[in-house]
Each structure stands twice: as structure tokens, then as C-alpha cells.
Design a protein around this motif. Sequence first.
Motif: not given
Length: 357
Positions: A341-348
Motif C-alpha cells: 500500500c503506497v502513500n506519497r506523503y513523504s515524497d511530496t
Amino acid sequence: MNKQAFKPTGLLLLPHLCVQNANAISSPLTWGFPSPSAFLGFVHALERRLSDQYGQVFGGVGIICHGFEAQTCKPNRRQHLIFAQSRNPVYLKNDAAKFINQGTPPAIVEEGRAHLEVSLVVAVHGGFQEAQEEQDFADAAYQTALGMRLAGGCILPALARRVPKPQWLPWPGVAADQRRAFIHLRRRLLPGFALVHRPDLLAGRLEKPKTESDGIPVNVLDALLDLTRLNHLPARLSPETPSEGDLPTTQSTSPAQLLPKVEWRVEKHPGWLVPLPIGYASISPLYAAGEVAATRDDSTPFRFVESLYSLGQWIGPHRLSQLEQLLWHSSAELEAGLYRCVNRYSDTLAKTDPQLP
């Protein structure tokens, strides 16, 4: 449609879903709020039920928690918590008469349960001709969700009188309009906390690990536990505290006087951090359909897996700056054997507007 390049045309808001007796044990090592995989599975099942009539494609889901109540209790004169268990008949139907005649109670099924109140923001690709069709789709999705299960729990209507209705929110294609639309969206999610993924904090903890007395650094599991617990550390009260050589070593000197004065303090972590099961990793090769006996589906390839763990954080929706920080997506890497399960909070975070709180 490729989930990685998914561009939503609208958002389906399912507010304040009351989930009763949800599964509180998402992995062999953690318990508490359900894993993001349970919500992604729920959204996928909802999409399959609505696809024949509406033809919409669901891409990701945002998880906002408004209330959590674990079904636990304290034993008599104890301080630890245990799950409230229930007695359910687990014996065979042929042996039921024998157990009833002997007066033997059914066994206790060990399970962890919790009551939830969550709001889900589902990214949808597909348009409608009229505004009435959009509201009909939101109402149909809400009514369908009430007849489904979320993380093994039953979904009930909201008990409060003034509860927002399910809505379809058109998502613009221009970045400036998306910013304004997301500001209005996050206001509707308050009060509550959004679940995001923080692997950057875990990686930063591993770059500067604490060392033991023998100089051996901690491993990944120790770093995860260190970030998700309260660490009581000693700190000197003042640098002028006399050392052991400055104190008189007479017979009247106690061993406690030879030790420096310290104060025990709680180490502060950057936010509300929790251990989070984010998927599964394969521990066996991919077997062909029907090759392994006693599987659920004989037409789907099968492989054995184990749980993957990472670091999650509960954060206020008003502190999010864009939609990608909120949504969770499913990712499957068949060659590597990873289902996550992927969440891109840290990438953004590097693209976050500094003017936003």
C-alpha cells in the motif's frame, strides 16, 4: 488503467462511516487501527459492485479517523489490557448434541475488535452528464457501502443528527483550481486525523542510530520500535555537577552521592507515529493456478507471503497541502514479490507550499 498514472476527475466522499466490531489485529506483530490494505480492499469491492451500472474507475482512497474504541478491558487488579472475547460455537454440527447434553460451553474465539468512525475520500475517474447523476452516484455508493463489511466489521449509519451527506466533488485539471478545491475538502474532514506513510522518518532514524554499550547499532525493527514508543532517557541537571573524583571518599559518603544528579525525560518524536502494516512480501515462488491444494481460488496464481511493516503517522487534514498526500494506492511488483500500500506523503514534502500550515 494504470494506477500509478491515475488522474481523477472527481472525488467520492463517504463521511462518518460507523464500523462496528472491525478487526483490530492486522498483522502478527501489531494491533489497533486496521491496515490500509483493508480500506483498499473495501474500495475495490465497492468499485466492482458499482461498475456495471455507472462504469466509474476507482484509483485511491484517503483514510480519516474521527473515532476509535478498542474492545478491551482490564482484569481484576491488573494494569494491562486484554481484548473482550466472545464465546462462539466452533464445534461440528454432528457433535453439537453431545456438547449440549454434557453442558460444555463453546470455546472462546481469540480475536481483537474495535469500533471505528471513519471518512473515506475515493479518487474516481469518469464523468457525468448532469449534476443530478453525480449525487445519485454518491447516494448509491453510500447505500451500497452500508451493506458491505469494512475490515471485517459491519457499517452502520451515522448516529448524529447533523452529519454531512455523501457527495461527489468534481476535481479540476488545473493546479491552481486543485489547490482551492483541496482547501475546501480538508475543511470537511475536520475534526479528525488522516493516516499517512512516513518511511522518511524511519530512514532518518537508521542514518543516526543509537548504539548499545558494546557499539553494535540497532536494526530496522529496533528503529521502528524506538520511534513508536515513549523512551525515558536520563539527562544531567547541570554541567557543574561534581564528578566522582571531586567528591570526598570517606566512610560517610554513600554510593548515591557518587552518582551525578539526572532527570528522567521523555524523548519527543515528530508527531503521532504508529507501526503500520503496509502489505506483504513473498516467501515462496509464484505457483500456477490450482497447483497448491486448499486455496480459495483455483483460477488465480498463488504464493506464500509474510507481512511488511513500516512507519505511519496520524496528521490533521488541515496540515496537508495536496491530494496525493492523502490518498493510498495499491502497488504490485510481481518480479520482486512485493504487494504494498503506497502513500506519497513523504515524497511530496519537498513540494509543500511553505505558506500552508
